[in-house]
Write a protein that holds these residues in place. Structure first.
Motif, PDB file in Angstrom:
ATOM      1  N   UNK A  80     -32.762 -13.034  40.518  1.00 37.54           N
ATOM      2  CA  UNK A  80     -34.357 -13.427  40.973  1.00 37.54           C
ATOM      3  C   UNK A  80     -35.333 -14.028  39.371  1.00 37.54           C
ATOM      4  N   UNK A  81     -36.154 -14.503  39.648  1.00 40.70           N
ATOM      5  CA  UNK A  81     -37.455 -14.820  38.521  1.00 40.70           C
ATOM      6  C   UNK A  81     -38.126 -13.253  38.496  1.00 40.70           C
ATOM      7  N   UNK A 109     -34.630 -12.280  33.816  1.00 44.11           N
ATOM      8  CA  UNK A 109     -34.535 -13.061  35.273  1.00 44.11           C
ATOM      9  C   UNK A 109     -34.057 -11.174  35.920  1.00 44.11           C
ATOM     10  N   UNK A 110     -33.619 -11.028  37.165  1.00 38.47           N
ATOM     11  CA  UNK A 110     -33.475  -9.652  37.619  1.00 38.47           C
ATOM     12  C   UNK A 110     -32.020  -9.801  38.751  1.00 38.47           C
ATOM     13  N   UNK A 111     -30.773  -9.193  38.424  1.00 36.10           N
ATOM     14  CA  UNK A 111     -29.612  -9.250  39.256  1.00 36.10           C
ATOM     15  C   UNK A 111     -29.226  -7.653  39.599  1.00 36.10           C
ATOM     16  N   UNK A 112     -28.395  -7.989  41.090  1.00 35.11           N
ATOM     17  CA  UNK A 112     -28.443  -6.662  41.245  1.00 35.11           C
ATOM     18  C   UNK A 112     -26.529  -7.006  40.501  1.00 35.11           C
ATOM     19  N   UNK A 113     -26.025  -8.766  41.077  1.00 43.17           N
ATOM     20  CA  UNK A 113     -24.209  -8.150  40.945  1.00 43.17           C
ATOM     21  C   UNK A 113     -23.992  -8.886  39.591  1.00 43.17           C
ATOM     22  N   UNK A 114     -23.438  -8.907  38.821  1.00 44.80           N
ATOM     23  CA  UNK A 114     -23.405  -9.618  37.591  1.00 44.80           C
ATOM     24  C   UNK A 114     -22.987 -10.823  37.746  1.00 44.80           C
TER      25      UNK A 114
END
Ligand SMILES: [Zn+2]
Length: 364
Positions: free
Chosen positions: A174-175, A198-203
């Protein structure tokens, strides 16, 4: 062999700018001494949360496994390494675009948290170290025998690509909206960089950001040519071009260079034009229901992966990062998509482009 030790420039916050870099040089000296005649050459990088070494050895049997004894530096050794680092900092700081993308943008975007630096260090505070202080600080952070993730070329035997990973397993990236609008930083040679966080939970999902770069590059080159006339774009991801090291977030930098004589337009306006063209292309593609663009992006990704798979050094590093961070590395996987998946993926990229545009719009 690839050796990764947990802990990088983030520990400068406690021990002073340049500590992690000095510690990296100390570790290199220790590896060199431990390997003796088997040592050929090495490179190292102090990233935010980890310190990475690539060591070339004469014999496949010459490996450091899971521990290393620290080399005891003399005061003269320390002074010599501080001088080496000094010249590395001067060289790094003279690269204006590297400064903009690798130091200023992550700072301004808050990618690595407050008070973080880019790992090269501060020339003044580096001169304050003594051999004893350094040994104590290394011991407080890495311990007397640091835990290391090690992967050697021999470990890659029998390794092969795994095709069973589908692209939509994770949460997606997500931005992160910038509270004060888009972050722009001046580089060298008339280039201005605009950054998104950007954010991410799973690389594994971070490859969508790579795909965004492919997409924007294609649009800037072809479809956006009319709007982008007179501008050159420079797309970069992550600090020093590295991915999967920021743990939960990363950033994209888009550099815009105005050619001499072209009308002076605000960076935000040029970015807006590029994003708008990209949106239009994606929408048209999704409308057809069989996204050729997403297919093209997939092919570009396969090419990228094939290049990485050809390079034993890059494979080593990726496999070794997976050891430290868990799971196999996403970049080493490939996946085929059917047309509905391609369209869904184009939709997802459109969402990201929309979010990027909102950021630009807020400051306009
Ligand atoms: Zn160095």
């Amino acid at each position: 062999m690839s050796v990764i030790i947990d802990g990088g420039a983030n520990e400068d916050v406690v021990h002073g700018a340049g500590f992690a870099h000095l510690r990296e040089h100390w570790a290199l000296a220790s590896f060199r001494r431990a390997l003796g005649d088997d040592y050929v050459m090495a490179t190292a990088q102090t990233l935010q949360y980890q310190t990475e070494f690539i060591i070339f050895v004469r014999s496949a049997d010459a490996v450091v496994r899971d521990r290393i004894d620290w080399w005891q530096w003399s005061t003269a050794d320390l002074a010599e390494e501080v001088a080496v680092i000094d010249s590395e900092i001067v060289a790094a700081e003279s690269d204006m675009n590297g400064l903009a993308v690798d130091r200023e943008l992550p700072r301004r975007l808050g990618v690595f948290g407050p008070e973080t630096d880019w790992g090269y260090g501060d020339r003044e505070s580096l001169r304050g170290w003594t051999v004893d202080n350094l040994r104590t600080a290394v011991s407080q952070t890495w311990g007397d025998r640091p835990a290391m993730a090690v992967t050697t070329a021999r470990d890659l035997d029998g390794w092969g690509p795994n095709d069973d990973l589908r692209p939509f397993r994770g949460q997606g990236v997500t931005v992160r909206p910038a509270s004060e609008g888009p972050v722009t930083v001046a580089g060298g040679g008339g280039i201005t960089y605009c950054g998104w966080h950007f954010d991410y939970r799973d690389r594994r999902d971070l490859r969508a950001v790579d795909d965004l770069v492919t997409l924007l590059t294609l649009v800037a080159r072809d479809n956006g040519a009319r709007e982008a006339q007179g501008y050159e774009f420079d797309f970069r991801i992550g600090q020093f071009g590295e991915r999967h090291v920021a743990r939960g977030s990363d950033y994209l930098a888009v550099g815009i260079k105005c050619e001499p004589g072209s009308p002076v337009v605000r960076t935000a306006a040029v970015i807006d034009q590029l994003l708008e063209s990209t949106r239009a292309v994606l929408r048209a593609d999704i409308g057809v229901g069989d996204s050729r663009l997403a297919m093209g992006i997939d092919r570009h990704r396969l090419l990228r992966q094939a290049r990485i798979n050809q390079s034993i050094v890059q494979r080593l590093v990726l496999v070794n990062r997976a050891k430290l961070l868990g799971g196999e590395d996403p970049v080493l996987h490939s996946a085929e998509r059917d047309s509905s998946e391609l369209t869904a993926y184009a939709q997802y990229l459109l969402t990201l482009i929309d979010d990027m545009s909102v950021d630009v719009g807020t400051a306009a």
